[in-house]
Design an enzyme around this catalytic site. Structure first.
Site, short mmCIF file in Angstrom:
data_model
loop_
_atom_site.label_atom_id
_atom_site.label_comp_id
_atom_site.label_asym_id
_atom_site.label_seq_id
_atom_site.Cartn_x
_atom_site.Cartn_y
_atom_site.Cartn_z
N THR A 192 0.80 -1.27 0.02
CA THR A 192 -0.06 0.25 0.03
C THR A 192 0.74 1.39 -0.08
OG1 THR A 192 -1.57 -1.23 1.09
CG2 THR A 192 -1.81 1.20 1.25
N ARG A 213 -26.06 -12.44 34.59
CA ARG A 213 -26.56 -11.17 34.81
C ARG A 213 -28.13 -11.46 35.08
NH1 ARG A 213 -26.75 -5.84 36.29
NH2 ARG A 213 -27.82 -4.55 34.94
N GLN A 239 -24.38 -5.84 22.62
CA GLN A 239 -25.65 -5.97 22.90
C GLN A 239 -26.28 -6.46 23.85
OE1 GLN A 239 -27.15 -3.47 21.00
NE2 GLN A 239 -29.24 -3.71 21.81
N GLY A 266 -25.37 -1.85 28.56
CA GLY A 266 -24.34 -1.00 28.78
C GLY A 266 -23.03 -1.37 29.21
N GLU A 293 -5.98 -6.98 3.44
CA GLU A 293 -5.84 -8.16 2.56
C GLU A 293 -6.68 -8.20 1.29
OE1 GLU A 293 -3.34 -9.29 2.85
OE2 GLU A 293 -2.95 -9.32 5.15
N ASP A 305 -13.53 -10.81 -7.08
CA ASP A 305 -12.42 -12.08 -7.38
C ASP A 305 -13.39 -13.21 -7.78
OD1 ASP A 305 -10.30 -13.54 -7.62
OD2 ASP A 305 -10.82 -14.10 -5.43
N LYS A 343 -13.68 -17.05 -10.17
CA LYS A 343 -13.96 -18.13 -9.34
C LYS A 343 -15.44 -18.69 -10.19
CE LYS A 343 -10.48 -17.60 -7.38
NZ LYS A 343 -10.16 -16.60 -6.27
#
Ligand SMILES: Cc1cc2nc3c(=O)[nH]c(=O)nc-3n(C[C@H](O)[C@H](O)[C@H](O)COP(=O)(O)OP(=O)(O)OC[C@H]3O[C@@H](n4cnc5c(N)ncnc54)[C@H](O)[C@@H]3O)c2cc1C
Length: 616
Positions: A166, A322, A419, A423, A446, A455, A460
């Protein structure tokens, strides 16, 4: 304390019951070194390394991050230096290599070890990640053994490795790379240019770092056809034959990132750095590096699985502890018994969503690894050529799918895990917000996930025009369904899988029609959806395969309470995924049939809005 969670029973199921790994050891003639009991002890060692050494530094490394010192060296998080030495001494890097190819651990056996290591501390593992693949790449192209010593140093983690593609103007479009290479009279090259976003790009943990750099030799053609691959050590040989001479590679910046903050993502400046051409020919760098990138794509899937699995298990144990609310039937009673949130249907929905995706992804990665093992040495040269070709084809077909689908879903799993915790999931006392930040990069690097989808469509499934790979994919799943017709308890789900496969076939035909009609805007506009569609069918297949095995165990009876619950969990994963995801497929075919062309028409509308924002 380690943030990392792993369920070893799950790993044992997929390896020993679903994929029968001892069969692979026998076929690879590895049984002398690697049988089930030996492999089980390696798994246990890997678990302990992940939980006891890697995991405890997961959160602290994120808090501390990396620092670029005024002298240009990089300080990695506390504990990483010692961890690097431990990793090296325990020989983890070497375990996946072997001087003799016939002793190398097959990918399917390496996969769970990598899952645990990547999941327990992804930032640290990136420092080790490219060493072995680069050593293998060197051995593959270095016919004369000129770079054998470098390959050896990479294999035993004396050196680190980085892949440098890159640049500021060359992200997905690698053909725009500008780094220059000038050939010298002695046959070596001098490289100059800037590379950005280089993972583990600079640190002092290893004696040296070997950069694999894509660059353009003066006068080479434009685009990807003019790229060559060079090996550039950070420190080159000095007059005494020691690798200690600075080689014109400097780290000028470290990125301040959303996640993976323990990993130094570097901007590197190459100034007349000495480099060696990989192989003997210029201008074939991208083809050379492709096998390494393909491995990196599968590894990205494993990274995603490792983090998603741990996040799911973390949220699961939280949900069992919980206590909030009461049973829905007593919602208005103040005296009703308070329940652990795992008892609420909506929390179970989230947990099953995560469970099925994690288990399906793990099995699909094993399937990919199995195809890899049967199309590479030591098996490839012994087996029937047509069989090897088919395994190789399936490995190639499934690689973009595991890269893109698992990385996308890992992000969603981590978000759902937050979630589930409410909190508490959002605050930094717990590791879930970090998993979500760390996992996001996987859909970007990647090759972004769109690049994987393009691709898949282009190379393919042959633009929907009679791809052999797609035919094999359909054959494998159809054979599975036919062979399990006797598992009547899963009859409805097997039928749904067959219907989803049919719907997928229709959508691939639609891609072919668009291609023939010149509607490439529609083909590539639907590429991401097609990849997801195909991935869901593959995940449904894997989960039902596991469920059929589980049904057999349950029918056999005589199971302990825990084992019965485990196998029932396998049925739940498959049923949940098939009934909640595969049923959406006819709707997707309808979306494609409508050939919505808003994707092609929206350019001007979007661009003018952007101009208005800039103007304001
Ligand atoms: C933390 C981190 C670590 C990294 N590590 C490395 C490393 O070790 N070595 C290395 O070489 N690079 C590395 N990268 C770079 C990474 O591989 C690139 O960021 C990635 O390839 C995408 O390039 P880009 O960021 O320039 O995005 P762009 O290419 O600008 O893409 C932006 C968006 O446009 C889309 N897009 C682009 N072109 C097309 C097209 N033709 N058609 C349709 N859509 C398109 C993309 O899918 C994406 O959604 C790293 C990046 C990060 C953030």
């Amino acid at each position: 304390m380690s943030a990392y969670h792993i369920d070893m029973r799950e790993l044992e199921f997929v390896l020993f019951e679903q994929f029968r790994i001892s069969r692979v050891f026998e076929d690879c003639e590895l049984s002398e070194y690697l049988d089930d009991p030996t492999y089980r002890s390696v798994l246990e060692l890997a678990r302990r390394f992940a939980c006891e050494q890697l995991g405890p530094l997961y959160q602290s490394a994120d808090r501390e991050g990396c620092t670029l010192r005024p002298d240009g060296t990089v300080q990695v998080p506390s504990g990483f230096d010692a961890l690097w030495q431990t990793y090296r001494n325990l020989g983890w890097g070497k375990m996946f290599a072997a001087e003799e190819a016939h002793q190398a651990m097959p990918l399917i056996a390496a996969l769970p070890l990598l899952e645990m290591q990547f999941g327990a501390n992804p930032s640290f593992m990136i420092y080790t990640g490219f060493a072995l693949p680069l050593a293998q790449l060197i051995r593959q192209h270095d016919r004369l053994g000129v770079h054998a010593a470098c390959a050896e140093r990479l294999t035993d983690n004396t050196w680190g490795a980085c892949i440098c593609l890159t640049e500021p103007n060359a992200g997905s479009d690698v053909g725009q790379i500008r780094t220059r290479a000038v050939k010298q009279a002695d046959g070596s090259y001098r490289l100059s240019g800037t590379k950005i976003f280089i993972s583990a790009g600079s640190h002092e943990m290893a004696d040296n770092i070997l950069y694999a750099v894509l660059a353009r030799v003066e006068g080479a053609p434009a685009g990807t056809a003019g790229l060559s691959c060079f090996l550039v050590p950070r420190k080159r040989l000095d007059a005494q034959g020691q690798w200690s001479e600075p080689n014109g590679v400097s780290c000028v910046r470290l990125e301040d990132k959303m996640g993976l903050r323990g990993c130094a993502t570097a901007e590197l400046l190459f100034e007349d750095a000495h480099g060696m051409l990989l192989g003997e020919r210029e201008n074939c760098g991208l083809q050379q590096i492709f096998s390494l990138l393909s491995q990196a794509r599968v590894s990205t899937g494993i990274f995603g699985l490792g983090m998603a699995s741990s996040a799911y298990l973390y949220a699961l144990s939280y949900a069992c502890q919980r206590v909030q609310g009461s049973d829905a039937s007593q919602a208005f009673s103040q005296s009703a018994r308070r329940l652990a949130i795992v008892n609420h249907a909506d929390v179970r929905r989230m947990l099953l969503e995560m469970k099925s995706k994690v288990e399906g992804s793990r099995a699909l990665l094993c399937q990919v690894a199995l195809h890899h093992s049967y199309s590479h040495e030591p098996l490839a040269s012994k087996a029937d050529k047509a069989v090897v070709r088919r395994h190789d084809g399936m490995y190639k077909l499934l690689t973009p799918i595991v890269k893109a689908y698992i990385s996308d879903q890992a992000w969603r799993v981590c978000e759902l895990a937050i979630q589930v915790m409410g909190g508490h999931g959002f605050i930094r006392d717990y590791p879930l917000e970090q998993y979500a930040r760390d996992v996001k990069i996987l859909s970007l690097w990647e090759g972004t996930n769109y690049m994987q989808a393009a691709d898949l469509i282009r190379d393919k499934i042959a633009m929907g025009r009679g791809s052999t790979l797609f035919k094999w994919f359909v054959e494998d799943i159809t054979t599975f369904i036919d062979e399990h017709a006797s598992v009547t308890a899963l009859d409805p789900e097997l039928r749904m899988l067959r219907e989803a496969l049919g719907a997928l076939g229709e959508s691939i035909e639609r891609i072919g029609e668009w291609t023939r009609g010149g509607r490439l805007d529609l083909v590539f506009g639907h590429a991401t959806r097609t990849l997801q569609f195909m991935a869901e069918v593959a995940i449904g297949w894997m989960l039902l395969d596991a469920a059929c095995i589980a049904q057999g165990k349950l029918d056999g009876g005589d199971l302990s309470v825990d084992e019965k619950a485990f196998y029932e969990g396998k049925l739940l994963s498959a049923k949940y995924f098939v009934r909640n995801h595969l049923v959406e497929h006819p709707g997707r075919v309808a979306v494609m049939a409508a050939a919505d062309d808003s994707l092609s028409c929206s350019g001007a509308a979007l661009e003018s809005a952007a101009e208005r924002c800039v103007a304001s």
